[in-house]
Design a protein around this motif. Structure first.
Motif, PDB file in Angstrom:
ATOM      1  N   LEU A  34      -0.235   5.769 -14.594  1.00 34.81           N
ATOM      2  CA  LEU A  34      -0.853   4.442 -14.715  1.00 34.81           C
ATOM      3  C   LEU A  34      -1.530   4.012 -13.410  1.00 34.81           C
ATOM      4  O   LEU A  34      -2.576   3.365 -13.444  1.00 34.81           O
ATOM      5  N   SER A  35      -0.946   4.373 -12.274  1.00 33.63           N
ATOM      6  CA  SER A  35      -1.595   4.064 -10.997  1.00 33.63           C
ATOM      7  C   SER A  35      -2.900   4.832 -10.852  1.00 33.63           C
ATOM      8  O   SER A  35      -3.925   4.275 -10.433  1.00 33.63           O
ATOM      9  N   PHE A  42     -10.734   1.049 -12.037  1.00 34.52           N
ATOM     10  CA  PHE A  42     -11.106  -0.187 -11.347  1.00 34.52           C
ATOM     11  C   PHE A  42     -11.311  -0.034  -9.840  1.00 34.52           C
ATOM     12  O   PHE A  42     -11.854  -0.941  -9.206  1.00 34.52           O
ATOM     13  N   GLY A  43     -10.883   1.075  -9.274  1.00 40.53           N
ATOM     14  CA  GLY A  43     -10.935   1.252  -7.821  1.00 40.53           C
ATOM     15  C   GLY A  43     -12.304   1.650  -7.303  1.00 40.53           C
ATOM     16  O   GLY A  43     -13.225   1.945  -8.063  1.00 40.53           O
ATOM     17  N   GLU A  44     -12.387   1.642  -5.998  1.00 39.63           N
ATOM     18  CA  GLU A  44     -13.612   2.045  -5.312  1.00 39.63           C
ATOM     19  C   GLU A  44     -13.329   3.322  -4.538  1.00 39.63           C
ATOM     20  O   GLU A  44     -12.343   3.396  -3.807  1.00 39.63           O
ATOM     21  N   PRO A  45     -14.210   4.313  -4.655  1.00 38.68           N
ATOM     22  CA  PRO A  45     -14.017   5.542  -3.877  1.00 38.68           C
ATOM     23  C   PRO A  45     -13.999   5.217  -2.382  1.00 38.68           C
ATOM     24  O   PRO A  45     -14.901   4.550  -1.874  1.00 38.68           O
ATOM     25  N   GLY A  46     -12.953   5.645  -1.711  1.00 35.32           N
ATOM     26  CA  GLY A  46     -12.819   5.419  -0.272  1.00 35.32           C
ATOM     27  C   GLY A  46     -12.443   3.989   0.077  1.00 35.32           C
ATOM     28  O   GLY A  46     -12.304   3.655   1.251  1.00 35.32           O
ATOM     29  N   GLY A  47     -12.230   3.133  -0.920  1.00 36.33           N
ATOM     30  CA  GLY A  47     -11.883   1.732  -0.670  1.00 36.33           C
ATOM     31  C   GLY A  47     -10.377   1.512  -0.673  1.00 36.33           C
ATOM     32  O   GLY A  47      -9.582   2.432  -0.856  1.00 36.33           O
ATOM     33  N   ASP A  48      -9.994   0.278  -0.467  1.00 31.21           N
ATOM     34  CA  ASP A  48      -8.578  -0.094  -0.481  1.00 31.21           C
ATOM     35  C   ASP A  48      -8.153  -0.312  -1.938  1.00 31.21           C
ATOM     36  O   ASP A  48      -8.513  -1.316  -2.553  1.00 31.21           O
ATOM     37  N   ASN A  49      -7.386   0.621  -2.467  1.00 33.28           N
ATOM     38  CA  ASN A  49      -6.972   0.569  -3.869  1.00 33.28           C
ATOM     39  C   ASN A  49      -5.474   0.281  -4.024  1.00 33.28           C
ATOM     40  O   ASN A  49      -4.909   0.549  -5.078  1.00 33.28           O
ATOM     41  N   LEU A  50      -4.872  -0.252  -2.980  1.00 38.19           N
ATOM     42  CA  LEU A  50      -3.437  -0.515  -3.006  1.00 38.19           C
ATOM     43  C   LEU A  50      -3.045  -1.415  -4.176  1.00 38.19           C
ATOM     44  O   LEU A  50      -2.064  -1.154  -4.864  1.00 38.19           O
ATOM     45  N   ASN A  53      -2.836   0.556  -7.306  1.00 39.33           N
ATOM     46  CA  ASN A  53      -1.633   1.398  -7.307  1.00 39.33           C
ATOM     47  C   ASN A  53      -0.401   0.569  -7.642  1.00 39.33           C
ATOM     48  O   ASN A  53       0.433   0.970  -8.459  1.00 39.33           O
ATOM     49  N   ILE A  54      -0.283  -0.577  -7.016  1.00 40.67           N
ATOM     50  CA  ILE A  54       0.860  -1.461  -7.286  1.00 40.67           C
ATOM     51  C   ILE A  54       0.820  -1.941  -8.728  1.00 40.67           C
ATOM     52  O   ILE A  54       1.850  -2.008  -9.408  1.00 40.67           O
ATOM     53  N   GLY A  55      -0.376  -2.270  -9.208  1.00 42.34           N
ATOM     54  CA  GLY A  55      -0.531  -2.682 -10.608  1.00 42.34           C
ATOM     55  C   GLY A  55      -0.099  -1.593 -11.570  1.00 42.34           C
ATOM     56  O   GLY A  55       0.547  -1.872 -12.594  1.00 42.34           O
ATOM     57  N   GLY A  56      -0.407  -0.342 -11.257  1.00 43.08           N
ATOM     58  CA  GLY A  56       0.023   0.781 -12.096  1.00 43.08           C
ATOM     59  C   GLY A  56       1.533   0.929 -12.120  1.00 43.08           C
ATOM     60  O   GLY A  56       2.123   1.183 -13.170  1.00 43.08           O
ATOM     61  N   VAL A  57       2.160   0.753 -10.967  1.00 36.77           N
ATOM     62  CA  VAL A  57       3.625   0.841 -10.903  1.00 36.77           C
ATOM     63  C   VAL A  57       4.242  -0.322 -11.686  1.00 36.77           C
ATOM     64  O   VAL A  57       5.211  -0.142 -12.431  1.00 36.77           O
ATOM     65  N   PHE A  58       3.699  -1.507 -11.519  1.00 33.71           N
ATOM     66  CA  PHE A  58       4.199  -2.670 -12.259  1.00 33.71           C
ATOM     67  C   PHE A  58       4.054  -2.456 -13.771  1.00 33.71           C
ATOM     68  O   PHE A  58       4.955  -2.761 -14.550  1.00 33.71           O
ATOM     69  N   ALA A  59       2.909  -1.918 -14.189  1.00 33.69           N
ATOM     70  CA  ALA A  59       2.704  -1.613 -15.609  1.00 33.69           C
ATOM     71  C   ALA A  59       3.722  -0.582 -16.095  1.00 33.69           C
ATOM     72  O   ALA A  59       4.240  -0.685 -17.217  1.00 33.69           O
TER      73      ALA A  59
END
Length: 175
Positions: A34-35, A42-50, A53-59
């Motif tokens: 899920l992360s 929804f993330g950006e290549p090379g961007g801050d996707n923390l 990742n946290i949203g995936g763990v929460f899901a």
């Protein structure tokens, strides 16, 4: 109504370790999948996707909670863990009213005596299943004293079922 079931402690520990490992591996796989999916979508290549990742763990936590309640809870491989949870929950419901229970036992209330006997039997089994022998001597002394008192009053000592009516009556007792 919860009932104490005979259970082999070694088998119980082996089966609960196995079910715990299975749950942990499923959660780990879900959290990673899920992360990864959240970052990919929804993330950006090379961007801050923390946050993704946290949203995936929460899901994954939410999905695991649903899986536990709707699917895993009723599976045979989870039976020892479910039994243990129900036993501990039953014992906690008694522990929450222990001061009333002891007063009712001292007053000679037969239902309170049955409830305390169930508590002793359940606690003894929980200690056995968990491999906790630290409080065994004290518990066995209390159990023997209480058992002798019940036998003297002609009350059946085989109290393997928790009758919710016993708890309700105890809670209604004037404080």
């Amino acid at each position: 109504m919860f009932e104490i079931q005979p259970m082999n402690a070694d088998d119980y520990r082996q089966r609960t370790r196995r079910s715990t490992l299975m749950i942990a591996l499923i959660f780990l796989a879900l959290a990673m999948a899920l992360s990864t999916a959240a970052v990919t979508l929804f993330g950006e290549p090379g961007g801050d996707n923390l946050r993704f990742n946290i949203g995936g763990v929460f899901a994954a936590v939410l999905v695991m909670a649903a899986l536990m309640r709707k699917l895993f809870w009723h599976q045979q491989w989870m039976a020892p863990a479910v039994y243990s949870w129900q036993l501990k929950r039953s014992l906690m419901s008694i522990t929450n009213v222990m001061h009333h229970l002891k007063a009712a036992v001292e007053a000679g209330d037969p239902d309170a005596m049955k409830l305390l006997r169930f508590y002793h039997l359940g606690l003894s089994q929980m200690h056995q299943l968990d491999g906790n022998s630290s409080d065994d001597a004290q518990l066995h002394r209390e159990m023997e004293q209480h058992q002798a008192r019940m036998q003297a009053l002609g009350i059946d000592i085989r109290q393997t079922r928790l009758d919710p009516a016993w708890l309700d009556a105890l809670k209604r007792t004037p404080r």
